[in-house]
Design an enzyme around this catalytic site. Sequence first.
Site, PDB file in Angstrom:
ATOM      1  N   HIS A  95       0.832  -1.192   0.000  1.00 15.36           N
ATOM      2  CA  HIS A  95       0.000   0.000   0.000  1.00 15.36           C
ATOM      3  C   HIS A  95       0.875   1.254   0.000  1.00 15.36           C
ATOM      4  O   HIS A  95       0.656   2.167  -0.768  1.00 15.36           O
ATOM      5  CB  HIS A  95      -0.944   0.015   1.198  1.00 15.36           C
ATOM      6  CG  HIS A  95      -1.828   1.214   1.222  1.00 15.36           C
ATOM      7  ND1 HIS A  95      -1.572   2.306   2.015  1.00 15.36           N
ATOM      8  CD2 HIS A  95      -2.934   1.510   0.503  1.00 15.36           C
ATOM      9  CE1 HIS A  95      -2.506   3.219   1.807  1.00 15.36           C
ATOM     10  NE2 HIS A  95      -3.340   2.761   0.887  1.00 15.36           N
ATOM     11  N   HIS A  96       1.873   1.279   0.861  1.00 17.49           N
ATOM     12  CA  HIS A  96       2.843   2.366   0.811  1.00 17.49           C
ATOM     13  C   HIS A  96       4.202   1.889   1.308  1.00 17.49           C
ATOM     14  O   HIS A  96       4.290   0.843   1.957  1.00 17.49           O
ATOM     15  CB  HIS A  96       2.373   3.590   1.633  1.00 17.49           C
ATOM     16  CG  HIS A  96       2.602   3.470   3.115  1.00 17.49           C
ATOM     17  ND1 HIS A  96       1.595   3.292   4.015  1.00 17.49           N
ATOM     18  CD2 HIS A  96       3.750   3.514   3.858  1.00 17.49           C
ATOM     19  CE1 HIS A  96       2.092   3.228   5.238  1.00 17.49           C
ATOM     20  NE2 HIS A  96       3.418   3.359   5.174  1.00 17.49           N
ATOM     21  N   GLN A 170      10.064   0.779   5.522  1.00 23.03           N
ATOM     22  CA  GLN A 170       8.751   0.392   6.041  1.00 23.03           C
ATOM     23  C   GLN A 170       7.831   0.085   4.864  1.00 23.03           C
ATOM     24  O   GLN A 170       7.685   0.917   3.967  1.00 23.03           O
ATOM     25  CB  GLN A 170       8.149   1.526   6.871  1.00 23.03           C
ATOM     26  CG  GLN A 170       6.757   1.214   7.426  1.00 23.03           C
ATOM     27  CD  GLN A 170       6.102   2.449   8.034  1.00 23.03           C
ATOM     28  OE1 GLN A 170       5.870   3.443   7.362  1.00 23.03           O
ATOM     29  NE2 GLN A 170       5.807   2.385   9.317  1.00 23.03           N
ATOM     30  N   HIS A 172       3.896  -1.134   4.015  1.00 21.28           N
ATOM     31  CA  HIS A 172       2.536  -1.395   4.500  1.00 21.28           C
ATOM     32  C   HIS A 172       1.919  -2.447   3.583  1.00 21.28           C
ATOM     33  O   HIS A 172       1.692  -2.176   2.405  1.00 21.28           O
ATOM     34  CB  HIS A 172       1.729  -0.085   4.475  1.00 21.28           C
ATOM     35  CG  HIS A 172       0.279  -0.251   4.808  1.00 21.28           C
ATOM     36  ND1 HIS A 172      -0.636   0.758   4.606  1.00 21.28           N
ATOM     37  CD2 HIS A 172      -0.415  -1.285   5.333  1.00 21.28           C
ATOM     38  CE1 HIS A 172      -1.833   0.341   4.992  1.00 21.28           C
ATOM     39  NE2 HIS A 172      -1.725  -0.901   5.422  1.00 21.28           N
ATOM     40  N   HIS A 241       0.629  14.533   5.349  1.00 21.75           N
ATOM     41  CA  HIS A 241       0.133  13.358   6.066  1.00 21.75           C
ATOM     42  C   HIS A 241      -0.930  13.764   7.085  1.00 21.75           C
ATOM     43  O   HIS A 241      -0.676  14.638   7.916  1.00 21.75           O
ATOM     44  CB  HIS A 241       1.290  12.636   6.768  1.00 21.75           C
ATOM     45  CG  HIS A 241       0.862  11.519   7.673  1.00 21.75           C
ATOM     46  ND1 HIS A 241       0.397  10.310   7.197  1.00 21.75           N
ATOM     47  CD2 HIS A 241       0.814  11.420   9.013  1.00 21.75           C
ATOM     48  CE1 HIS A 241       0.089   9.528   8.220  1.00 21.75           C
ATOM     49  NE2 HIS A 241       0.345  10.186   9.339  1.00 21.75           N
ATOM     50  N   HIS A 243      -4.655  11.598   8.952  1.00 26.04           N
ATOM     51  CA  HIS A 243      -5.459  10.387   8.916  1.00 26.04           C
ATOM     52  C   HIS A 243      -6.766  10.733   8.215  1.00 26.04           C
ATOM     53  O   HIS A 243      -6.782  11.646   7.378  1.00 26.04           O
ATOM     54  CB  HIS A 243      -5.612   9.817  10.325  1.00 26.04           C
ATOM     55  CG  HIS A 243      -4.284   9.528  10.988  1.00 26.04           C
ATOM     56  ND1 HIS A 243      -4.147   9.160  12.285  1.00 26.04           N
ATOM     57  CD2 HIS A 243      -3.020   9.578  10.486  1.00 26.04           C
ATOM     58  CE1 HIS A 243      -2.864   8.990  12.572  1.00 26.04           C
ATOM     59  NE2 HIS A 243      -2.160   9.245  11.499  1.00 26.04           N
ATOM     60  N   MET A 317      -3.442  13.296  12.623  1.00 24.89           N
ATOM     61  CA  MET A 317      -2.127  13.911  12.530  1.00 24.89           C
ATOM     62  C   MET A 317      -2.203  15.046  11.526  1.00 24.89           C
ATOM     63  O   MET A 317      -3.080  15.047  10.660  1.00 24.89           O
ATOM     64  CB  MET A 317      -1.060  12.908  12.076  1.00 24.89           C
ATOM     65  CG  MET A 317      -0.637  11.924  13.138  1.00 24.89           C
ATOM     66  SD  MET A 317       0.791  11.000  12.612  1.00 24.89           S
ATOM     67  CE  MET A 317       0.874   9.789  13.933  1.00 24.89           C
TER      68      MET A 317
END
Length: 365
Positions: A95-96, A170, A172, A241, A243, A317
């Site tokens: 996803h990312h 990272q 996702h 960024h 949510h 956020m």
Amino acid sequence: MPRISEVTVSVGFLLLISLISVDGLVKGGNYQNSVYQRNLDTNSATGTTASFPFLMPNVSPQTLDLYLCTPIKVDPTTTYYIVGFNPNATMNTAHHMLLYGCGEPGTTKTTWNCGEMNRASKEESASPCAPHAHSQIIYAWARDAQRLNLPEGVGFKVGKNSPTKYLVLQVHYAHIDKFKDGSTDDSGVFLDYTEEPRKKLAGTLLLGTDGMIPAMKTEHLETACEVNEPKVLHPFAYRVHTHGLGKVVSGYRVRTNSEGEQEWLQLGKRDPLTPQMFYNVTSRAPIVEGDKIAVRCTLESTRHRITKIGPTNEDEMCNFYLMYYVDNGETLDMKFCFSQGAPYYYWSNPDSGLHNIPHIEASTL
Ligand code: IYT
Ligand code: CU
Ligand code: CU
């Protein structure tokens, strides 16, 4: 109590990966046990770049919406400059992806759960970088973004003479159906790097807020900071960024002209619910000492409760990452610009030092 592990690592491949990764830029994922080796790239003196595959070590995620991290230790005896990012991922699997520069990694494991958003599963997790260690996002990928080259002559300094001693990838994993049969994944990014010294160093400034959004209201979360270092910043990319409540996030350079009026120049403006990658800035005009950088996040709550700034999906956020380079010398000492946010800090507060505030509409995106 034993529990089913979130990831099955294919051991045969792991060995292979750590053998590969001791060459060049880094020591392997098993960095504690590995031995240094010289860079294989013999052309580095002539300024050619090499490519380092920074990929997941053939993992087989078995948990929905898993955020998985893997580290590499950068050879601390050499200064490297990362000049490009070539993603190896598809939106069907990942996803990312985020690439972090860290002073210390979040754990000493080969892979770990590093989700910030899904603490619901109460699984053991750790952040990408160790708490309080240097931590910076240097690349972001989402939705089949193509390769990213930094501007000509610009590089992210890592290794020796840099606070970035580790890189942490990272990924996702949103969909895990394809892993049910034990298939593995090596999503990641090929890092183009050189040992040839670069005069133009890239840096990121993270602007954001604390605060809260009232129930059933649209709120503005705002921050602003003055640049008070004698440096010329050339902004070239930004990332936003939030949510789920984010409507628009925008960033500005605020400069006081000879008439004493503040002029607001847009650096970037986006709907944060579109893929959260780095995009080109709206204006590449330099930012100099005395300029302010200001960011607003507009969040709209239809919830019947207060939403606070925090790490989970129940929280919100407000972040704006500004990627820039400096012509000479080090990047800004100022790495963050955070405010208390709503309902305490607003651009319109009498003591904010901000005037001539623009009207920002989501509809003009
Ligand atoms: C409270 C908040 O705004 N957290 C953000 C920003 C953040 C980034 C980094 C905080 C820290 C960092 O080391 I790098 I402490 C946040 O967590 N943003 C998420 C990522 O987890 C970084 C994002 O996707 O921008
Ligand atoms: Cu994601
Ligand atoms: Cu977040």
